[in-house]
Design a protein around this motif. Structure first.
Motif, PDB file in Angstrom:
ATOM      1  N   MET A 121       0.851  -1.184   0.000  1.00  0.00           N
ATOM      2  CA  MET A 121       0.000   0.000   0.000  1.00  0.00           C
ATOM      3  C   MET A 121       0.886   1.232   0.000  1.00  0.00           C
ATOM      4  N   LYS A 122       0.617   2.149  -0.888  1.00  0.00           N
ATOM      5  CA  LYS A 122       1.423   3.366  -0.982  1.00  0.00           C
ATOM      6  C   LYS A 122       0.533   4.570  -0.752  1.00  0.00           C
ATOM      7  N   ASP A 123       0.916   5.406   0.157  1.00  0.00           N
ATOM      8  CA  ASP A 123       0.223   6.658   0.427  1.00  0.00           C
ATOM      9  C   ASP A 123       1.138   7.754  -0.101  1.00  0.00           C
ATOM     10  N   TYR A 124       0.742   8.405  -1.172  1.00  0.00           N
ATOM     11  CA  TYR A 124       1.625   9.370  -1.819  1.00  0.00           C
ATOM     12  C   TYR A 124       1.844  10.624  -0.990  1.00  0.00           C
ATOM     13  N   LYS A 125       0.912  10.938  -0.109  1.00  0.00           N
ATOM     14  CA  LYS A 125       1.085  12.110   0.749  1.00  0.00           C
ATOM     15  C   LYS A 125       2.176  11.867   1.785  1.00  0.00           C
ATOM     16  N   HIS A 126       2.187  10.685   2.400  1.00  0.00           N
ATOM     17  CA  HIS A 126       3.137  10.385   3.462  1.00  0.00           C
ATOM     18  C   HIS A 126       4.238   9.427   3.009  1.00  0.00           C
ATOM     19  N   GLY A 127       4.010   8.718   1.927  1.00  0.00           N
ATOM     20  CA  GLY A 127       5.020   7.852   1.337  1.00  0.00           C
ATOM     21  C   GLY A 127       5.562   6.790   2.259  1.00  0.00           C
ATOM     22  N   ARG A 128       6.854   6.647   2.207  1.00  0.00           N
ATOM     23  CA  ARG A 128       7.545   5.584   2.934  1.00  0.00           C
ATOM     24  C   ARG A 128       7.392   5.709   4.440  1.00  0.00           C
ATOM     25  N   ASN A 129       7.294   6.940   4.952  1.00  0.00           N
ATOM     26  CA  ASN A 129       7.162   7.134   6.394  1.00  0.00           C
ATOM     27  C   ASN A 129       5.914   6.461   6.952  1.00  0.00           C
ATOM     28  N   LEU A 130       4.824   6.510   6.214  1.00  0.00           N
ATOM     29  CA  LEU A 130       3.583   5.887   6.671  1.00  0.00           C
ATOM     30  C   LEU A 130       3.773   4.385   6.838  1.00  0.00           C
ATOM     31  N   TYR A 131       4.389   3.741   5.877  1.00  0.00           N
ATOM     32  CA  TYR A 131       4.596   2.301   5.971  1.00  0.00           C
ATOM     33  C   TYR A 131       5.552   1.948   7.105  1.00  0.00           C
ATOM     34  N   ARG A 132       6.683   2.624   7.171  1.00  0.00           N
ATOM     35  CA  ARG A 132       7.696   2.300   8.181  1.00  0.00           C
ATOM     36  C   ARG A 132       7.218   2.636   9.589  1.00  0.00           C
ATOM     37  N   SER A 133       6.459   3.718   9.742  1.00  0.00           N
ATOM     38  CA  SER A 133       6.035   4.152  11.070  1.00  0.00           C
ATOM     39  C   SER A 133       4.764   3.478  11.552  1.00  0.00           C
ATOM     40  N   CYS A 134       3.922   3.048  10.639  1.00  0.00           N
ATOM     41  CA  CYS A 134       2.610   2.583  11.063  1.00  0.00           C
ATOM     42  C   CYS A 134       2.176   1.253  10.447  1.00  0.00           C
ATOM     43  N   LEU A 135       2.039   1.209   9.153  1.00  0.00           N
ATOM     44  CA  LEU A 135       1.411   0.057   8.500  1.00  0.00           C
ATOM     45  C   LEU A 135       2.172  -1.250   8.680  1.00  0.00           C
ATOM     46  N   SER A 136       3.464  -1.184   8.898  1.00  0.00           N
ATOM     47  CA  SER A 136       4.243  -2.408   9.058  1.00  0.00           C
ATOM     48  C   SER A 136       4.339  -2.861  10.517  1.00  0.00           C
ATOM     49  N   LYS A 137       3.661  -2.148  11.417  1.00  0.00           N
ATOM     50  CA  LYS A 137       3.780  -2.446  12.847  1.00  0.00           C
ATOM     51  C   LYS A 137       2.432  -2.779  13.473  1.00  0.00           C
ATOM     52  N   ARG A 138       2.480  -3.472  14.593  1.00  0.00           N
ATOM     53  CA  ARG A 138       1.278  -3.796  15.354  1.00  0.00           C
ATOM     54  C   ARG A 138       0.800  -2.533  16.083  1.00  0.00           C
ATOM     55  N   LYS A 139      -0.498  -2.312  16.075  1.00  0.00           N
ATOM     56  CA  LYS A 139      -1.094  -1.148  16.731  1.00  0.00           C
ATOM     57  C   LYS A 139      -1.651  -1.557  18.086  1.00  0.00           C
ATOM     58  N   TYR A 140      -1.333  -0.752  19.111  1.00  0.00           N
ATOM     59  CA  TYR A 140      -1.869  -0.959  20.455  1.00  0.00           C
ATOM     60  C   TYR A 140      -2.788   0.206  20.781  1.00  0.00           C
ATOM     61  N   LYS A 141      -3.919  -0.083  21.407  1.00  0.00           N
ATOM     62  CA  LYS A 141      -4.912   0.953  21.682  1.00  0.00           C
ATOM     63  C   LYS A 141      -4.486   1.925  22.766  1.00  0.00           C
ATOM     64  N   THR A 142      -3.746   1.444  23.759  1.00  0.00           N
ATOM     65  CA  THR A 142      -3.339   2.315  24.863  1.00  0.00           C
ATOM     66  C   THR A 142      -1.835   2.212  25.099  1.00  0.00           C
ATOM     67  N   ARG A 143      -1.298   3.244  25.701  1.00  0.00           N
ATOM     68  CA  ARG A 143       0.130   3.258  26.049  1.00  0.00           C
ATOM     69  C   ARG A 143       0.438   2.140  27.044  1.00  0.00           C
ATOM     70  N   GLU A 144      -0.484   1.876  27.964  1.00  0.00           N
ATOM     71  CA  GLU A 144      -0.264   0.864  28.987  1.00  0.00           C
ATOM     72  C   GLU A 144      -0.124  -0.533  28.372  1.00  0.00           C
ATOM     73  N   ILE A 145      -1.005  -0.854  27.436  1.00  0.00           N
ATOM     74  CA  ILE A 145      -0.926  -2.156  26.773  1.00  0.00           C
ATOM     75  C   ILE A 145       0.372  -2.262  25.979  1.00  0.00           C
TER      76      ILE A 145
END
Length: 64
Positions: free
Chosen positions: A1-25
């Motif tokens: 998935m490519k987001d042209y507005k955010h590019g590579r940063n979006l994938y490296r920072s978010c899409l390739s990682k597991r998301k946690y709902k809270t800081r505690e978790i």
């Protein structure tokens, strides 16, 4: 998935990682992975998805 507005940063920072709902978790998993792999893990808030992710880089750590 490519987001042209955010590019590579979006994938490296978010899409390739597991998301946690809270800081505690996220911190629970960071502690677990730090102990298991003997490599520090840090929690950071993601500006793209609004959740939390883990990283091994200190540069993403918020200053308190």
């Amino acid at each position: 998935m490519k987001d042209y507005k955010h590019g590579r940063n979006l994938y490296r920072s978010c899409l390739s990682k597991r998301k946690y709902k809270t800081r505690e978790i996220a911190q629970e998993f960071a502690d677990k992975y730090t102990a298991e792999y003997n490599r520090p893990q840090f929690v950071y808030w993601c500006k793209y998805c609004g959740g939390y992710h883990l990283t091994c880089s200190k540069k993403y750590i918020e200053k308190k």
